[in-house]
Design an enzyme around this catalytic site. Structure first.
Site, short mmCIF file in Angstrom:
data_model
loop_
_atom_site.label_atom_id
_atom_site.label_comp_id
_atom_site.label_asym_id
_atom_site.label_seq_id
_atom_site.Cartn_x
_atom_site.Cartn_y
_atom_site.Cartn_z
N SER A 130 36.49 39.23 41.84
CA SER A 130 35.10 38.82 41.71
C SER A 130 34.89 37.37 42.08
O SER A 130 33.79 36.98 42.48
CB SER A 130 34.64 39.04 40.26
N ASP A 174 38.84 35.84 30.47
CA ASP A 174 38.70 37.05 31.30
C ASP A 174 40.03 37.80 31.35
O ASP A 174 40.52 38.16 32.43
CB ASP A 174 38.21 36.68 32.69
#
Length: 422
Positions: A19, A133
C-alpha cells in the site's frame, strides 16, 4: 529495467508491492539489498519527505534478529522526488504468501513465529517506536537459515505516512482485520495496538481466518469494538487464555511485548506434537443475521473460500465482492465511526467456529429462520389453494341458475334486491 536510487544504489526487478510503495531487488556498495520506493504521490509531499528526514536516525537505529534492518534512507533521485528505504534483503516469502499456501499452520510453528516477532516488537517499544501495521504482509520469513526466522518490516512507516497531515482529526489508518479497538474509537495508538494486531495474526495462523474479518471494513471495525473472539477448539487452555488477554478491548489488560515473547516461548514444548487445527470455515452465529438471504448468497458467491478446495483468503478484501487485490494494498484510511454507529452492536456480524462436518448455514443465515420460511410458504400455498377452490365454487354455482335453491352467493347469504326498494 535498472534504475538508480540516489548515488549508491541500483534497482533491478520488483520483489513485491504494497500500500505504501514498491519493493525492488537492488545492488549497493555492500551487495544485494531490498529497496522500498514510496509511491509517487507520497514522495511528492514535501511534508512527508521532511518527516522521513527527521526520523532518519530512528529508522536506521533499530537492530534485532527479528527486525528487517534499514541501512539507508534516500530522499531525492533523478527526478528529485524519490523517497526510498534501503533494507536488508530477506530471501524468503512473506507470511501472507506462506499462509495462503498452507492455509493453517501447526500450533508450534505459528507460536514460534509470533514469539520471534514479539521479541522484535519488545526492542522497538523500548525505543518508543510503535509499528502500527502488524499483519502477515509485513512479516518476512528468512528461509536461508537452518530454522526459518521471522522478521518484522516497515517499522514506523505507517506513522510517518499517517501523521500529521494524512491522518488528521477524525481519521483512522490501518488494516481493518488487525486494528485495535482503541484506534477505531479515535484514541492515539500506543504499544498495545501492536500486541492486539500480533495476536490477531496468531489467531489467523491457527484458524485460517481473522477473528473479526468478513464483509465491508465498517462492519469489521464495529466487530473490533463490540465482539469477543470465538474460542479455537483444539489448542491448550493456557494458550487460549493468553490470546484472550492480548485481544482484550482495554489496552491496559494486554501483555507487554517482552512478556508475550517470554510466555509464548514457555508454551512451545507443549505444542510440539499438535497437528494443524481441524476447523470448518467460520459460520454466522445462530440467531444473528439479516433476513436478506439473496444478499447473503451473493456475498458467499464472491468469497474465494466458496470454491471447493480453494484456500480461504484470510485478510478480507476491503469491499466484499471486489476483485482480489493482487498487490494486497489492505492498508486504508477511513473515517472513525461515531458513537451511534459503534453502539449498533454486533447483530448480523457474529461468527462462530463451525466444526468440520457441520453443514454451512443456509441463505437465511440459520436453520430456524429457514424452517419458519418454509412453514410460511406452505401456509401461503394453502391459502391460495383455498381461494382458488372458493372461486371455482362461486362461478360453478352461477351456471346452475339457482336450481338448487342456493343462488349464486351460496347458502345463508341474503340475495341482493334489484327492485331498488329499501
Amino acid at each position: 529495467m535498472a534504475r538508480n536510487i540516489g548515488s549508491h544504489y541500483t534497482t533491478h526487478r520488483v520483489l513485491g508491492r504494497g500500500s505504501a510503495g514498491t519493493v525492488w531487488l537492488g545492488e549497493g556498495p555492500s551487495g544485494p539489498v531490498a529497496v522500498k520506493v514510496l509511491r509517487e504521490d507520497l514522495a511528492a509531499d514535501p511534508d512527508l519527505a521532511e518527516r522521513f528526514a527527521h526520523e532518519r536516525h530512528t529508522l536506521l537505529g533499530l537492530e534485532h534478529p527479528n527486525i528487517v534492518g534499514v541501512h539507508d534512507l534516500v530522499i531525492g533521485g533523478p527526478d528529485a522526488r524519490d523517497i526510498a528505504l534501503v533494507m536488508d534483503l530477506v530471501r524468503g516469502p512473506d507470511l501472507r504468501s506462506h499462509l495462503e499456501r498452507e492455509r493453517r499452520l501447526r500450533p508450534h510453528a505459528a507460536v514460534a513465529i509470533v514469539a520471534e516477532v514479539a521479541g522484535g516488537l519488545a526492542v522497538a517499544h523500548a525505543a518508543g517506536i510503535v509499528h502500527r501495521d502488524v499483519k502477515p504482509e509485513n512479516i518476512l520469513l528468512d528461509t536461508t537459515t537452518p530454522r526459518t526466522r521471522a522478521l518484522l518490516t516497515d517499522f514506523g512507516v505507517a506513522k510517518l505516512i499517517d501523521e500529521p497531515r494524512h491522518g488528521g482529526k477524525g481519521g483512522v489508518v490501518g488494516t481493518p482485520d488487525y486494528m485495535a479497538p482503541e484506534i477505531v474509537e479515535g484514541l492515539p495508538p500506543r504499544a498495545a495496538v501492536d500486541i492486539y494486531a500480533l495476536i490477531t495474526v496468531l489467531y489467523e495462523l491457527l484458524a485460517g481466518f481473522t477473528p473479526f474479518g468478513g464483509g465491508h471494513p465498517g462492519a469489521v471495525l464495529r466487530r473490533q469494538v463490540t465482539e469477543t473472539a470465538a474460542e479455537l477448539p483444539g489448542i491448550p487452555r493456557d494458550l487460549w487464555e493468553l490470546m484472550q488477554q492480548c485481544l482484550a478491548k482495554a489496552p491496559a489488560s494486554r501483555l507487554r511485548a517482552v512478556e508475550l515473547a517470554s510466555r509464548l516461548r514457555e508454551l512451545l514444548p507443549a505444542l510440539e506434537e499438535l497437528p494443524p487445527l481441524d476447523l470448518g470455515d467460520p459460520a454466522p452465529a445462530d440467531g444473528a443475521g439479516r433476513a436478506d438471504g439473496a444478499a447473503e448468497a451473493a456475498v458467499d458467491a464472491t468469497d474465494p473460500a466458496a470454491a471447493p478446495g480453494t484456500p480461504a483468503r484470510a485478510a478480507v478484501p476491503l469491499v466484499r465482492g471486489a476483485a482480489p487485490d493482487s498487490e494486497r494494498a489492505t492498508h486504508t484510511r477511513m473515517r472513525v465511526p461515531d458513537a451511534d454507529e459503534l453502539a449498533g452492536g454486533a447483530h448480523g456480524t457474529a461468527r462462530v467456529i463451525r466444526p468440520v462436518g457441520q453443514p454451512r448455514a443456509g441463505s437465511a443465515r440459520h436453520g430456524a429462520a429457514a424452517r419458519r420460511r418454509r412453514r410460511l410458504a406452505v401456509t401461503a400455498a394453502g391459502l391460495l389453494g383455498a381461494g382458488a377452490l372458493g372461486g371455482w365454487l362461486l362461478f360453478s354455482g352461477g351456471e346452475d341458475d339457482g336450481a338448487d335453491g342456493l343462488g349464486p352467493a351460496g347458502p345463508g347469504v341474503e340475495q341482493p334486491d334489484d327492485s331498488g326498494a329499501p
